[in-house]
Motif scaffolding. Sequence first.
Motif, PDB file in Angstrom:
ATOM      1  N   PHE A  35      17.661  -3.283   3.454  1.00 26.94           N
ATOM      2  CA  PHE A  35      16.631  -2.681   2.267  1.00 26.94           C
ATOM      3  C   PHE A  35      15.189  -2.632   2.535  1.00 26.94           C
ATOM      4  CE2 PHE A  35      17.355  -7.285   1.850  1.00 26.94           C
ATOM      5  CZ  PHE A  35      15.920  -7.820   1.787  1.00 26.94           C
ATOM      6  N   LEU A  36      14.941  -3.073   3.781  1.00 30.17           N
ATOM      7  CA  LEU A  36      13.688  -2.689   4.505  1.00 30.17           C
ATOM      8  C   LEU A  36      13.269  -1.580   5.711  1.00 30.17           C
ATOM      9  CD1 LEU A  36      12.541  -6.571   5.444  1.00 30.17           C
ATOM     10  CD2 LEU A  36      12.278  -5.279   3.279  1.00 30.17           C
ATOM     11  N   ASP A  37      14.346  -1.039   5.526  1.00 30.81           N
ATOM     12  CA  ASP A  37      14.641   0.057   6.562  1.00 30.81           C
ATOM     13  C   ASP A  37      13.527   1.129   5.949  1.00 30.81           C
ATOM     14  OD1 ASP A  37      16.078  -0.991   8.327  1.00 30.81           O
ATOM     15  OD2 ASP A  37      18.020   0.087   7.893  1.00 30.81           O
ATOM     16  N   GLN A  38      12.937   2.154   6.866  1.00 32.45           N
ATOM     17  CA  GLN A  38      11.950   2.854   6.511  1.00 32.45           C
ATOM     18  C   GLN A  38      10.848   2.492   5.342  1.00 32.45           C
ATOM     19  OE1 GLN A  38      12.549   5.551   8.424  1.00 32.45           O
ATOM     20  NE2 GLN A  38      14.137   4.226   9.274  1.00 32.45           N
ATOM     21  N   ASN A  39      10.559   1.241   5.254  1.00 29.75           N
ATOM     22  CA  ASN A  39       9.430   0.849   4.620  1.00 29.75           C
ATOM     23  C   ASN A  39       8.524  -0.079   5.437  1.00 29.75           C
ATOM     24  OD1 ASN A  39       9.728   1.376   1.583  1.00 29.75           O
ATOM     25  ND2 ASN A  39      11.838   0.788   1.994  1.00 29.75           N
ATOM     26  N   TYR A  40       8.997  -0.840   6.398  1.00 30.50           N
ATOM     27  CA  TYR A  40       8.246  -1.595   7.121  1.00 30.50           C
ATOM     28  C   TYR A  40       8.732  -1.162   8.778  1.00 30.50           C
ATOM     29  CZ  TYR A  40       7.405  -4.575   2.924  1.00 30.50           C
ATOM     30  OH  TYR A  40       6.935  -5.007   1.822  1.00 30.50           O
ATOM     31  N   THR A  41       7.801  -1.169   9.758  1.00 31.30           N
ATOM     32  CA  THR A  41       7.768  -0.559  10.809  1.00 31.30           C
ATOM     33  C   THR A  41       8.492  -1.652  12.018  1.00 31.30           C
ATOM     34  OG1 THR A  41       5.960   0.752  10.939  1.00 31.30           O
ATOM     35  CG2 THR A  41       6.742   0.176  13.068  1.00 31.30           C
ATOM     36  N   ASN A  83       0.824  -1.175  -0.069  1.00 34.87           N
ATOM     37  CA  ASN A  83      -0.054   0.115   0.045  1.00 34.87           C
ATOM     38  C   ASN A  83       0.876   1.285   0.046  1.00 34.87           C
ATOM     39  OD1 ASN A  83      -0.057   1.187   2.939  1.00 34.87           O
ATOM     40  ND2 ASN A  83       0.012  -0.945   3.416  1.00 34.87           N
ATOM     41  N   ALA A  84       0.281   2.216  -0.674  1.00 34.29           N
ATOM     42  CA  ALA A  84       0.935   3.447  -0.899  1.00 34.29           C
ATOM     43  C   ALA A  84       1.425   3.918   0.488  1.00 34.29           C
ATOM     44  CB  ALA A  84       0.175   4.513  -1.696  1.00 34.29           C
ATOM     45  N   GLY A  85       0.677   3.867   1.693  1.00 34.20           N
ATOM     46  CA  GLY A  85       0.869   4.603   2.916  1.00 34.20           C
ATOM     47  C   GLY A  85       1.930   3.936   3.736  1.00 34.20           C
ATOM     48  N   LYS A  86       2.274   2.631   3.274  1.00 39.34           N
ATOM     49  CA  LYS A  86       3.190   1.840   3.979  1.00 39.34           C
ATOM     50  C   LYS A  86       2.512   1.352   5.430  1.00 39.34           C
ATOM     51  CE  LYS A  86       7.277   3.482   1.609  1.00 39.34           C
ATOM     52  NZ  LYS A  86       8.830   4.236   1.606  1.00 39.34           N
ATOM     53  N   GLU A  87       1.429   1.338   5.467  1.00 37.50           N
ATOM     54  CA  GLU A  87       0.587   0.813   6.665  1.00 37.50           C
ATOM     55  C   GLU A  87       0.621  -0.565   6.921  1.00 37.50           C
ATOM     56  OE1 GLU A  87      -3.128   2.334   6.025  1.00 37.50           O
ATOM     57  OE2 GLU A  87      -2.717   4.467   6.776  1.00 37.50           O
ATOM     58  N   SER A  88       1.034  -0.745   8.445  1.00 38.11           N
ATOM     59  CA  SER A  88       1.091  -2.372   8.383  1.00 38.11           C
ATOM     60  C   SER A  88      -0.265  -3.065   8.906  1.00 38.11           C
ATOM     61  CB  SER A  88       1.918  -2.070  10.096  1.00 38.11           C
ATOM     62  OG  SER A  88       3.056  -1.545  10.023  1.00 38.11           O
ATOM     63  N   PHE A  89       0.021  -4.212   8.734  1.00 36.29           N
ATOM     64  CA  PHE A  89      -1.279  -5.132   8.640  1.00 36.29           C
ATOM     65  C   PHE A  89      -1.163  -5.709  10.133  1.00 36.29           C
ATOM     66  CE2 PHE A  89      -3.284  -9.350   7.937  1.00 36.29           C
ATOM     67  CZ  PHE A  89      -4.659  -8.792   7.797  1.00 36.29           C
ATOM     68  N   THR A  90      -2.194  -5.198  10.965  1.00 34.68           N
ATOM     69  CA  THR A  90      -1.934  -5.506  12.544  1.00 34.68           C
ATOM     70  C   THR A  90      -1.687  -6.918  13.123  1.00 34.68           C
ATOM     71  OG1 THR A  90      -4.431  -5.482  12.603  1.00 34.68           O
ATOM     72  CG2 THR A  90      -3.256  -3.460  13.174  1.00 34.68           C
ATOM     73  N   THR A  91      -2.112  -7.946  12.161  1.00 32.25           N
ATOM     74  CA  THR A  91      -2.098  -9.065  12.606  1.00 32.25           C
ATOM     75  C   THR A  91      -0.969 -10.211  12.207  1.00 32.25           C
ATOM     76  OG1 THR A  91      -3.885 -10.094  11.407  1.00 32.25           O
ATOM     77  CG2 THR A  91      -4.346  -9.316  13.492  1.00 32.25           C
ATOM     78  N   GLN A  92      -0.164  -9.396  11.528  1.00 35.16           N
ATOM     79  CA  GLN A  92       1.115 -10.200  10.738  1.00 35.16           C
ATOM     80  C   GLN A  92       2.449  -9.695  11.242  1.00 35.16           C
ATOM     81  OE1 GLN A  92       2.504  -9.871   6.494  1.00 35.16           O
ATOM     82  NE2 GLN A  92       1.058 -11.371   6.243  1.00 35.16           N
ATOM     83  N   ILE A  93       3.491 -10.522  11.620  1.00 36.82           N
ATOM     84  CA  ILE A  93       4.523 -10.127  12.146  1.00 36.82           C
ATOM     85  C   ILE A  93       5.685 -10.878  11.519  1.00 36.82           C
ATOM     86  CG2 ILE A  93       3.761  -9.593  14.544  1.00 36.82           C
ATOM     87  CD1 ILE A  93       4.736 -12.367  15.360  1.00 36.82           C
TER      88      ILE A  93
END
Length: 218
Positions: free
Chosen positions: A165-171, A115-125
């Motif tokens: 390469f995941l920095d600043q893309n996933y929380t 997603n464009a906002g790089k929002e996290s899916f709350t139940t996937q880790i």
Amino acid sequence: MKRIITLLAIAVLAITNAFAQQFVKIETAQGSCIVKLYDETPVHRDNFISLVKRHYFDATTFNRILKGFVIQGGDPDSLYDKGKKLNPEQKWIKPEFNTALYHKRGVLAMGRDNNAGKESFTTQIYFVDGKTWTDAQLDATEQKLNIRFTDAQRTTYKTIGGTPFLDQNYTVFGEIVKGIDWIDKVTAVKVNKDGNPDNEVWMKVRVLTPKEVKGELK
């Protein structure tokens, strides 16, 4: 006398703050680890704690295990494909990027779709396994992502490893502080070409009390 009282108050506050840090224990058939949750990512931290206290993740598995990359668990990607109806727990939350928090080996982060906002899916880790990187590779990553690694981060990526390469893309919202060898044990399980384990890798997750933290980390 006033100074003594002030010093005591400061000491008590320091101890209280130390115990206020949240820790969880994650157990699988392969072993266990202790994870410290970051206060710098309060929304992700509190979301995770809420789900853990409700035993949400105990009903899920680590369903995608890629040695040299990540150990992914919780709800699978299929739950948020287009056309799927989500449960109240299954939603997106805004990213909480912090340049001081990065994808070194052993960190805990939230998954997401593209997603464009790089929002996290709350139940996937996922936990980072990763690999070590050279200065040249880190330079290329900086240029591609338009980010800058500190000297300490570069040293970590070159010695301990991770997935820069995941920095600043996933929380990123936590890290393993005890039992880092758990990663090696889980990534040793037999998987298919997509990283799906031949045998289910279940998980049990619980929030530790301050007393338990003291005992676990002594």
